[in-house]
Design a protein around this motif. Structure first.
Motif, mmCIF file in Angstrom:
data_model
loop_
_atom_site.group_PDB
_atom_site.id
_atom_site.type_symbol
_atom_site.label_atom_id
_atom_site.label_comp_id
_atom_site.label_asym_id
_atom_site.label_seq_id
_atom_site.Cartn_x
_atom_site.Cartn_y
_atom_site.Cartn_z
ATOM 1 N N GLU A 442 -2.301 -3.445 -1.442
ATOM 2 C CA GLU A 442 -1.564 -4.281 -0.500
ATOM 3 C C GLU A 442 -1.865 -3.891 0.945
ATOM 4 O O GLU A 442 -2.094 -4.749 1.811
ATOM 5 N N ILE A 443 -1.863 -2.579 1.237
ATOM 6 C CA ILE A 443 -2.057 -2.145 2.622
ATOM 7 C C ILE A 443 -3.489 -2.412 3.070
ATOM 8 O O ILE A 443 -3.740 -2.881 4.190
ATOM 9 N N ILE A 494 5.603 -3.910 0.070
ATOM 10 C CA ILE A 494 5.449 -2.439 0.180
ATOM 11 C C ILE A 494 6.814 -1.753 0.098
ATOM 12 O O ILE A 494 6.927 -0.616 -0.383
ATOM 13 N N ARG A 507 6.654 4.629 8.205
ATOM 14 C CA ARG A 507 5.848 3.579 8.843
ATOM 15 C C ARG A 507 5.793 3.818 10.349
ATOM 16 O O ARG A 507 6.810 4.071 10.979
ATOM 17 N N TYR A 514 0.964 4.421 7.263
ATOM 18 C CA TYR A 514 1.930 4.292 6.183
ATOM 19 C C TYR A 514 1.774 5.535 5.301
ATOM 20 O O TYR A 514 0.657 5.843 4.859
#
Length: 531
Positions: A442-443, A494, A507, A514
């Protein structure tokens, strides 16, 4: 609270003792009443012996008091009468003194030296060679007694009612010793005159031995100015008393020793032989080899045979379990293989549909789904690789393969983005590995879509059983060309993955950082896997 704990400690110590010692203690406690009865009887005998010894010592004391006080009283009365006669005569006292000294020399206990005084304290009569000591001043008493510091002389000072000296008598210790010991009394005892710290021994008794007990009785003399003391040694325990005591005690010890020997020899030693044979038995051995036990207890032989039967049964069960475990292992391999193939089929179908799509948004959606399916396939493939050793999923090959797949499936605007890795050797569970794979996907995908130029992924071992996963993006990231819908969806995803990892997600949007702590399996000094 303390009583149960104390009882628990006692029970634990008792349980730690060997069976032989326990049997010895139990037999000893069972036979202990015999020894207690014998000791109680001996104590009563000892008390009776002491009582008889005290009675004998008191009787001897009365005899010696009589032997001492009567002659001394007669000497005192003779001196007072002679002094009164000398004063009444008024003539020169030489003849009266000679008669008085002659009379005193014939009294029992003769051997003393005398001095007689007239009115006003004038010296009238004196034994030859007698040097009159300093006469203490009277304090209202009719006489005073003094033992010399060396204990060799007893001095008696007589006073008239006015306090003037009437006479002085001095007895050597030998004279008094002959007086009280004539005729001698049987027995081992000692006699002495005592005045404070001063003592005059009149008879010396021999010590009574180690077991003897000394009895001391005293009688005050001259209104408590000094006292006569008799001390005797009494044996509280005679040879017969010792025999009475030792016989049940020896029987007690002998019975306990015999019981312990029988239990140790006929019961415990064969059991120890069986125990050693059972301890030496290892799973997989053909059969339990029991030693030949020589014991009249057939129960022990039956016990050994029962153990042999049990080991054969256990061996058969172990063989069945090993066969079942092998079947289960093959089944698990087959399941993993089919799941891996199914994931590959799904990924291939997504790839085919992505190529056939004419809409760019549909193509992007197919690519996004394919990247997540690839992430799940990577986790499953790495978990299958580590399944034999059961160490969990290795993060280094997982992240490396995942990064390669992400670079290969990157969209056009993220094709130039670089992915840098710095992963310490670590292993995690399958559940953690799935969440980590989805979180990285995802990141990294978010960075690709938002114009990031470089993504750095690091896993660093920290506290015990913990590793820190950090993903940092260089470039626009959240401040780049991303619409609000993409950002909100990214935040929700997330945040949900962080909840699955049960750890807070750190964050820093300005840095594009992250980070989250992961629970790991195994030690930090694992072998280094190739990146």
């Amino acid at each position: 609270m303390s009583s149960p704990r104390f009882a628990d400690r006692i029970a634990a110590r008792w349980a730690a003792l060997s069976t032989g010692i326990k049997m010895f203690v139990i037999l000893s406690l069972g036979l202990l009443p015999l020894g207690v009865i014998a000791i109680a009887a001996s104590m009563r005998n000892a008390e009776g012996n002491r009582s008889r010894g005290e009675a004998d010592a008191t009787a001897m004391l009365a005899v010696h008091v009589q032997r001492l006080t009567l002659p001394l009283a007669r000497h005192s009365l003779t001196i007072r009468a002679a002094r009164d006669a000398i004063i009444a005569a008024g003539a020169p006292p030489e003849r009266a003194c000679a008669r008085t000294l002659d009379r005193l020399s014939r009294l029992p206990g003769s051997g003393g030296r005398y001095a007689l005084f007239g009115e006003g304290g004038d010296l009238k009569c004196l034994s030859p060679g007698f040097r009159v000591p300093a006469i203490p001043r009277a304090a209202g008493e009719a006489g005073r007694v003094e033992i010399t510091p060396d204990g060799e002389l007893l001095r008696i000072f007589l006073y008239d009612p006015a306090g003037a000296p009437e006479g002085v008598v001095e007895f050597p210790r030998t004279t008094l010793a002959a007086l009280v010991n004539t005729p001698p009394l049987p027995g081992e005892f000692g006699v002495e005159l005592v005045q404070g710290p001063r003592e005059m021994p009149l008879r010396t008794g021999r010590p009574g031995g180690v077991l003897a007990e000394e009895i001391v009785v005293t009688h005050p003399l001259a209104n408590g100015q000094y006292e006569l003391r008799v001390h005797a040694s009494v044996r509280p325990l005679t040879a017969s008393d010792l025999l009475i005591i030792m016989t049940p005690v020896l029987m007690w010890l002998w019975a306990s020793a015999i019981g312990w020997f029988l239990v140790q020899r006929l019961l415990l030693q064969p059991l120890k032989q069986i125990e050693r044979a059972i301890s030496a038995y290892r799973p997989g051995d053909a059969a339990l080899s029991l030693p030949r036990v020589r014991s009249p207890a057939h129960e022990i032989t039956a016990l050994g045979q029962a153990f042999d039967t049990m080991t054969r049964t256990v061996a058969r069960h172990e063989a069945d379990l090993e066969a079942g475990l092998e079947r289960q292992r093959r089944l698990v391999r087959e399941v993993h293989h089919r799941v891996k193939n199914n994931l590959q089929v799904v990924a291939s179908l997504l790839n085919i549909h992505s190529r056939g799509a004419t809409d760019e948004s549909a193509t992007s959606a197919y690519a996004a789904i394919q990247r997540r399916v690839d992430a799940l396939a990577v986790v499953h493939r790495n978990h299958f690789a580590e399944l034999e050793e059961n160490r969990g999923v290795a993060l280094r090959p997982l992240v490396s393969e995942l990064a390669a797949n992400l670079r290969a499936s990157a969209p056009t605007r993220g094709a130039a983005m670089q992915i840098r890795l710095d992963v310490d050797p670590s292993h995690v569970s399958q559940d953690v590995a799935v969440s980590v794979a989805f979180l990285i996907t995802e990141i990294v995908e978010f960075g690709m879509l938002c114009g990031a130029t470089t993504v750095s992924i690091s896993v660093e071992r920290g506290a015990p059983a913990t590793a820190r996963l950090a993903i940092e993006m260089d470039g626009p990231a959240e401040g780049g060309p991303c619409d609000e819908t993409l950002i909100n969806r990214f935040d929700r995803i997330i945040t949900g993955l962080a909840r699955q990892l049960r750890a807070p997600l750190e964050r820093e949007p300005k840095r594009g950082l992250y980070a989250i702590d992961l629970p790991v399996i195994g030690d930090a000094d694992e072998e280094t896997e190739p990146a």
